[in-house]
Scaffold this motif. Structure first.
Motif: not given
Length: 163
Positions: A38-46, A105-106
């Motif tokens: 899996d790749v996780l991505m934070r939905l807020n900055k950064p 972001t979404n």
């Protein structure tokens, strides 16, 4: 164990010093937990992306992360995580972000990010180079900490000798 914002470093690495325990009153579906690849991505900055390897499989993923499933016939998950952490992608996410005080972001915006796909062999070479780069940075940071302790010890001895 619960993955939290403090476990994700800005450079896309996982800080495993302090995973939080999470006790649920009900059984949670498996899609809420990390899986290797899996790749996780934070939905807020950064907007940091991290690759999940076998060591970090089974962590509960909170709603402020998107879970990205990578078609491994086209891209290596580690390459996708690296690519999502590039300055170009982060700038684009900041440009399209919603929210004024806390930029967010979404998943729809993340899906629209065009990923520059290299041949798998070149992706692998880039991933290897990135791993070495991260290891070197970690060693430099460790050296700086040790040098700081050394300096403090020498300075303390000199001060004690001055009395």
């Amino acid at each position: 164990r619960l993955l939290s914002l403090k476990n994700i470093r800005e450079d896309g690495m996982i800080d495993n010093d302090s995973f939080e325990d999470f006790i649920s009153n009900e059984d949670l579906d498996q899609h809420y937990f990390t899986k290797a690849g899996d790749v996780l991505m934070r939905l807020n900055k950064p907007f940091t992306a991290v690759y999940i390897d076998q060591e970090y499989a089974g962590l509960l993923v909170p709603s402020y992360f998107a879970i990205i499933k990578v078609d491994q016939t086209k891209a290596l998950p580690e390459y996708v995580a690296w690519y999502l952490n590039t300055t170009t992608v982060k700038r684009e996410l900041e440009r399209t972000q919603a929210g004024s005080r806390i930029p967010v972001t979404n998943q729809g915006a993340i899906r629209k990010i065009p990923i520059s796909l290299l041949p798998i062999a070149k992706q692998q070479a880039l991933v290897e180079l990135y791993r070495r780069h991260q290891r070197e940075k970690m060693l430099y940071e460790q050296l700086i900490r040790e040098k700081e302790l050394f300096f403090q010890g020498v300075a303390q001895r000199l001060l004690q000798g001055a009395e």
